[in-house]
Scaffold this motif. Sequence first.
Motif, PDB file in Angstrom:
ATOM      1  N   SER A 230       0.824  -1.208   0.000  1.00 63.83           N
ATOM      2  CA  SER A 230       0.000   0.000   0.000  1.00 63.83           C
ATOM      3  C   SER A 230       0.862   1.263   0.000  1.00 63.83           C
ATOM      4  O   SER A 230       0.562   2.230  -0.723  1.00 63.83           O
ATOM      5  N   MET A 231       1.916   1.278   0.791  1.00 62.15           N
ATOM      6  CA  MET A 231       2.800   2.447   0.820  1.00 62.15           C
ATOM      7  C   MET A 231       3.482   2.647  -0.528  1.00 62.15           C
ATOM      8  O   MET A 231       3.633   3.800  -0.987  1.00 62.15           O
ATOM      9  N   ALA A 232       3.895   1.566  -1.179  1.00 64.64           N
ATOM     10  CA  ALA A 232       4.534   1.703  -2.488  1.00 64.64           C
ATOM     11  C   ALA A 232       3.563   2.265  -3.510  1.00 64.64           C
ATOM     12  O   ALA A 232       3.929   3.117  -4.340  1.00 64.64           O
ATOM     13  N   HIS A 233       2.322   1.825  -3.462  1.00 64.16           N
ATOM     14  CA  HIS A 233       1.324   2.347  -4.399  1.00 64.16           C
ATOM     15  C   HIS A 233       1.013   3.811  -4.093  1.00 64.16           C
ATOM     16  O   HIS A 233       0.834   4.623  -5.022  1.00 64.16           O
ATOM     17  N   THR A 234       0.959   4.174  -2.811  1.00 65.68           N
ATOM     18  CA  THR A 234       0.705   5.566  -2.444  1.00 65.68           C
ATOM     19  C   THR A 234       1.844   6.467  -2.887  1.00 65.68           C
ATOM     20  O   THR A 234       1.630   7.641  -3.236  1.00 65.68           O
ATOM     21  N   SER A 235       3.051   5.934  -2.911  1.00 65.98           N
ATOM     22  CA  SER A 235       4.203   6.754  -3.294  1.00 65.98           C
ATOM     23  C   SER A 235       4.286   6.982  -4.795  1.00 65.98           C
ATOM     24  O   SER A 235       5.173   7.727  -5.239  1.00 65.98           O
ATOM     25  N   GLY A 236       3.417   6.334  -5.577  1.00 63.67           N
ATOM     26  CA  GLY A 236       3.370   6.629  -7.002  1.00 63.67           C
ATOM     27  C   GLY A 236       3.840   5.535  -7.924  1.00 63.67           C
ATOM     28  O   GLY A 236       4.044   5.796  -9.116  1.00 63.67           O
ATOM     29  N   ILE A 237       4.018   4.311  -7.445  1.00 62.70           N
ATOM     30  CA  ILE A 237       4.402   3.210  -8.325  1.00 62.70           C
ATOM     31  C   ILE A 237       3.280   2.179  -8.333  1.00 62.70           C
ATOM     32  O   ILE A 237       2.348   2.230  -7.509  1.00 62.70           O
ATOM     33  N   ASN A 238       3.355   1.285  -9.298  1.00 62.33           N
ATOM     34  CA  ASN A 238       2.347   0.241  -9.372  1.00 62.33           C
ATOM     35  C   ASN A 238       2.413  -0.658  -8.131  1.00 62.33           C
ATOM     36  O   ASN A 238       3.468  -0.789  -7.490  1.00 62.33           O
ATOM     37  N   ALA A 292      12.197   0.601  -9.204  1.00 65.06           N
ATOM     38  CA  ALA A 292      11.440   1.239 -10.285  1.00 65.06           C
ATOM     39  C   ALA A 292      12.145   2.463 -10.857  1.00 65.06           C
ATOM     40  O   ALA A 292      11.597   3.143 -11.735  1.00 65.06           O
ATOM     41  N   GLY A 293      13.347   2.793 -10.351  1.00 65.81           N
ATOM     42  CA  GLY A 293      14.104   3.934 -10.861  1.00 65.81           C
ATOM     43  C   GLY A 293      13.670   5.259 -10.291  1.00 65.81           C
ATOM     44  O   GLY A 293      13.894   6.300 -10.935  1.00 65.81           O
ATOM     45  N   LEU A 294      13.072   5.287  -9.093  1.00 62.51           N
ATOM     46  CA  LEU A 294      12.591   6.521  -8.475  1.00 62.51           C
ATOM     47  C   LEU A 294      13.410   6.843  -7.240  1.00 62.51           C
ATOM     48  O   LEU A 294      14.069   5.988  -6.648  1.00 62.51           O
ATOM     49  N   GLU A 299       9.330   9.919   5.712  1.00 64.93           N
ATOM     50  CA  GLU A 299       8.102   9.667   6.472  1.00 64.93           C
ATOM     51  C   GLU A 299       7.092  10.787   6.275  1.00 64.93           C
ATOM     52  O   GLU A 299       5.873  10.553   6.318  1.00 64.93           O
ATOM     53  N   ALA A 300       7.570  12.016   6.067  1.00 64.34           N
ATOM     54  CA  ALA A 300       6.646  13.137   5.907  1.00 64.34           C
ATOM     55  C   ALA A 300       5.774  12.988   4.677  1.00 64.34           C
ATOM     56  O   ALA A 300       4.681  13.565   4.603  1.00 64.34           O
ATOM     57  N   PHE A 301       6.223  12.217   3.693  1.00 66.78           N
ATOM     58  CA  PHE A 301       5.419  12.023   2.480  1.00 66.78           C
ATOM     59  C   PHE A 301       4.108  11.322   2.803  1.00 66.78           C
ATOM     60  O   PHE A 301       3.087  11.573   2.147  1.00 66.78           O
ATOM     61  N   PHE A 302       4.115  10.453   3.803  1.00 62.62           N
ATOM     62  CA  PHE A 302       2.918   9.689   4.136  1.00 62.62           C
ATOM     63  C   PHE A 302       2.129  10.300   5.291  1.00 62.62           C
ATOM     64  O   PHE A 302       1.101   9.757   5.691  1.00 62.62           O
TER      65      PHE A 302
END
Length: 340
Positions: A230-238, A292-294, A299-302
């Motif tokens: 879920s965190m990976a998807h929230t950060s903008g990757i599949n 994914a190359g990102l 922690e502040a992102f979430f």
Amino acid sequence: LAHMHRRRQGPLARTPPRTRQTLRLLLCAAAAAAASLLPPLPPVDDPVWMDELARRVVTDTRWRPTTELFPPHDLLRAAVELCRHVVPDIGAACDRCGISLEKCGVSTASTLRQMRDRIRGLCLLEVPPEELLTPPPPDDVSHRALLASLRLRLTQRAITTAPDAANLAVAFDVHARGVPLKVAAVRRRHQLSGSRAKAIEKLVTQLAELETKQSLDAVLEADDIETVRSMAHTSGINVPSFKSAAFALVEEGASRPAAAVAEAGGASPSEVHAYASPEQLLRATNRLRADAGLEPVDEAFFSAPAAAEGDAAPARPPRERPPPISDAMLAELQRRLQKK
């Protein structure tokens, strides 16, 4: 008249005596060679072994799993005879075991075929006889937790692609304990068809490949894997696969050995290991982003934004531990997934 008599006796009577004797010797030699190719006769005179064979053969549709309603030993002997011959003769097998097909009727022949198929499907005659009397491997809490973790570590995108739990248990015995495939299936009371044997061999290969990268003795919490996905998807990757998320968690040290589960004294896996720390979850997420190359995130992102200027950001509510799923519900879910 002599010519008609020779025709009734068949082509062997029309051959010269010396040739006839040679043919008889060749037929006897062929029969002896065929008999030598048959597998050894199991201990059908041992009542303990026969009772265990009957316990493996029973099914809910034909016999109830109680000692009083086990199939009789004479039928089991006839079924064993049918399994040992490539071209079985039901009549001859029944005669050798003292069963009269004329009195029993067609149902007995059908029952013998079902028992024969059941014995062949379970490979009961393809392992040493003492293996039927060997108790199944221990199935304690730590082993169940380890197999459940390995299922997730071998699962791709959807949970429906997770390997069968029984196949994985047999594959683990083959790979980690060095047990032959058919012996492991017999010990686990697992029916081994051709497709299942191929699936187990594929799982053995996957376990060997996984062991070259990480230790198999790494128990993960299923909720941690879902949180990383879920965190990976929230950060903008599949949404990553279960396998990728689990791999990242193990690399970040968010797993426990199976021995730590055994020290909990019989608690369920969800009650045994603590959740991974927020730092481990974040590092696992950034590992997936790096694949994914990102760039990594912090922690502040979430964290949720402040409601107003000068107000502190609301604290994230603590995660509540869900109640553990019972073994009966897990078995029912697995049965429904297999039907689909």
